[in-house]
Design an enzyme around this catalytic site. Structure first.
Site, PDB file in Angstrom:
ATOM      1  N   LEU A 202       4.148   5.341  -4.335  1.00 48.43           N
ATOM      2  CA  LEU A 202       2.992   5.388  -4.061  1.00 48.43           C
ATOM      3  C   LEU A 202       2.332   4.204  -4.597  1.00 48.43           C
ATOM      4  O   LEU A 202       2.608   3.493  -5.028  1.00 48.43           O
ATOM      5  CB  LEU A 202       2.576   7.063  -4.486  1.00 48.43           C
ATOM      6  CG  LEU A 202       1.317   7.228  -4.711  1.00 48.43           C
ATOM      7  CD1 LEU A 202       1.744   7.940  -2.799  1.00 48.43           C
ATOM      8  CD2 LEU A 202       1.188   8.693  -5.363  1.00 48.43           C
ATOM      9  N   HIS A 203       1.838   3.294  -3.201  1.00 48.66           N
ATOM     10  CA  HIS A 203       1.387   2.323  -3.929  1.00 48.66           C
ATOM     11  C   HIS A 203      -0.319   1.987  -2.900  1.00 48.66           C
ATOM     12  O   HIS A 203      -0.894   0.674  -3.321  1.00 48.66           O
ATOM     13  CB  HIS A 203       1.639   1.419  -4.052  1.00 48.66           C
ATOM     14  CG  HIS A 203       2.511   0.712  -2.195  1.00 48.66           C
ATOM     15  ND1 HIS A 203       3.502   1.760  -1.114  1.00 48.66           N
ATOM     16  CD2 HIS A 203       1.805  -0.477  -1.369  1.00 48.66           C
ATOM     17  CE1 HIS A 203       3.106   1.008  -0.113  1.00 48.66           C
ATOM     18  NE2 HIS A 203       2.571  -0.439  -0.458  1.00 48.66           N
ATOM     19  N   ARG A 204      -0.502   2.467  -1.221  1.00 45.35           N
ATOM     20  CA  ARG A 204      -1.358   2.052  -0.696  1.00 45.35           C
ATOM     21  C   ARG A 204      -2.880   2.527  -1.246  1.00 45.35           C
ATOM     22  O   ARG A 204      -2.560   3.201  -1.792  1.00 45.35           O
ATOM     23  CB  ARG A 204      -1.518   2.652   0.641  1.00 45.35           C
ATOM     24  CG  ARG A 204       0.055   2.723   1.406  1.00 45.35           C
ATOM     25  CD  ARG A 204      -0.351   2.310   3.228  1.00 45.35           C
ATOM     26  NE  ARG A 204       1.004   2.158   3.414  1.00 45.35           N
ATOM     27  CZ  ARG A 204       0.518   0.804   4.085  1.00 45.35           C
ATOM     28  NH1 ARG A 204      -0.109   0.257   3.814  1.00 45.35           N
ATOM     29  NH2 ARG A 204       2.026   0.526   4.554  1.00 45.35           N
ATOM     30  N   ASP A 278       4.528   6.132   1.140  1.00 47.54           N
ATOM     31  CA  ASP A 278       3.303   6.176   1.891  1.00 47.54           C
ATOM     32  C   ASP A 278       3.729   4.079   2.175  1.00 47.54           C
ATOM     33  O   ASP A 278       2.791   3.471   2.276  1.00 47.54           O
ATOM     34  CB  ASP A 278       1.803   5.933   0.921  1.00 47.54           C
ATOM     35  CG  ASP A 278       1.743   5.000   0.072  1.00 47.54           C
ATOM     36  OD1 ASP A 278       2.718   4.612  -0.392  1.00 47.54           O
ATOM     37  OD2 ASP A 278       0.873   4.847  -1.222  1.00 47.54           O
TER      38      ASP A 278
END
Length: 373
Positions: A202-204, A278
């Site tokens: 998860l990083h967006r 993501d």
């Protein structure tokens, strides 16, 4: 004489540039590698170069972090004197990060031909900075290599001459196949044996910069974790926002890891029952591995992973995530198949096309009829 100056700048680029550099060398094409330093964690950058067997960069711009505008401008400013010094026949860029558009712009403005590897992918979501980078890079590229056939239609809608486009397959999958036997077993990365588990990345910004969205995602992941252990290599940006929003307790019970290298991540994905992500590249890698993937985004620029692969688009919506997770537990998830030309030979197709194309004058786009199958 350097024929091709290859550019890499951030973690997604490294997996794409590794097979290209190897194929260019095998085909006898003189190439140099430039690292912009957009990926500014030196230890992680070095680990990717070591894991993937990428030669040491001939040039390192050491750009570091910054806003999109600052980072793009700094790459352009530092890249121009290198381009002037090397004077290659062409500049090759990969993917859709800021380094990609920055170096492509400088080359195009100086009359140097631009080659774009992974062209034509579209999410049609202009709120994604990567989408802007993709569209603009394709417009100024002289030669565009695509990973899936549907990309040609995207490019034609934007007025790009099909003579500039060549379908070669996916260099990310070249890297995956080349390194699969060297993948670090998940038990070594985790330090424990898990019979089954899910992997979460998860990083967006759309997911981790908005507190309500991030909270909802972490809550539903916590629910999943009660049924299937969730392993989460924690991106620095995500960790910072979790701490800033006061969500640290929502990580309780999850198997939290620091950012991992390519071979560790490959082993985690290969052995997983499910991946939630993501990331664009992970959608492709899970399809190649045959592992079910739930993409936590409203759209994807990689529709082939939905149509032919193991990917399901669920967005950041807890109910959709719960429903898809239940289906995977009940039936194992989408089986999928390996898309056309995702066979480990995409980089060699690129190299053999370039042997024919590089001697041509600028503006001549006709490609050889040679097919490397």
């Amino acid at each position: 004489m350097t024929q091709v100056l290859c550019v890499a700048g951030a973690r997604p680029n490294f997996m794409k540039i590794a097979p290209v550099m190897a194929a260019l060398a095998e085909a006898g094409i003189a190439a140099q590698l430039l690292h912009t330093g957009q990926h500014y964690d030196a230890a992680m950058s070095d680990s990717f170069f070591a894991d993937l067997g990428i030669p040491r960069p001939d040039h390192h711009l050491e750009v570091g972090s910054g806003s999109h505008a600052v980072q793009t401008a700094e790459v352009m400013k530092r890249f121009e004197p290198v381009l002037e010094s090397v004077q290659p026949q062409a500049v090759l860029v990969v993917g859709d990060v800021n380094s990609t558009i920055a170096c492509a712009l400088v080359a195009a403005k100086r009359g140097v031909r631009v080659i774009h590897v992974e062209a034509g992918l579209r999410s049609y979501d202009r709120s994604m900075p990567e989408e802007i980078n993709r569209v603009l890079t394709d417009q100024i590229s002289d030669l565009l290599f695509t990973t899936e056939r549907s990309a040609l239609a995207n490019l034609q809608r934007e007025g790009i001459d099909p003579a500039r486009v060549e379908f070669v397959g996916n260099v990310m999958i070249d890297t995956l196949y080349r390194n699969l036997e060297h993948a670090v077993p998940s038990v070594r990365t985790l330090g424990a044996t898990l019979a089954q588990y899910a992997v979460l990345t998860l990083h967006r910004p759309s997911n981790v910069d908005d507190a309500p969205t991030l909270a909802a995602l972490l809550d539903v992941v916590g629910e999943i974790n009660r049924t299937l252990p969730v392993v989460m290599p924690l991106h620095p940006r995500t960790r910072g926002n979790i701490e800033r929003f006061g969500f640290t307790a929502k990580l309780d019970g999850l198997h939290i890891l620091p950012p991992v290298g390519y071979l560790e991540m490959l082993g985690l994905m290969r052995d997983a029952k499910l991946v939630l992500t993501d990331s664009g590249g992970i959608q492709e890698e899970t399809t190649a591995l045959g592992v079910p993937c739930l993409t936590l985004r409203e759209n994807t620029e990689r529709p082939i992973t939905l149509d032919e692969g193991t990917n399901t688009l669920v967005g950041p919506h807890p109910e959709a995530i719960r429903r898809a997770f239940a289906e995977i537990l009940a039936g194992g998830g989408k089986a999928g198949r390996i898309p056309e030309y995702w066979d480990g030979r995409a980089a060699m197709r690129i190299a053999y096309k370039l042997k024919d194309w590089l001697p041509m004058p600028k503006g001549v786009h006709a490609l050889s009829d040679t097919r490397i199958v």
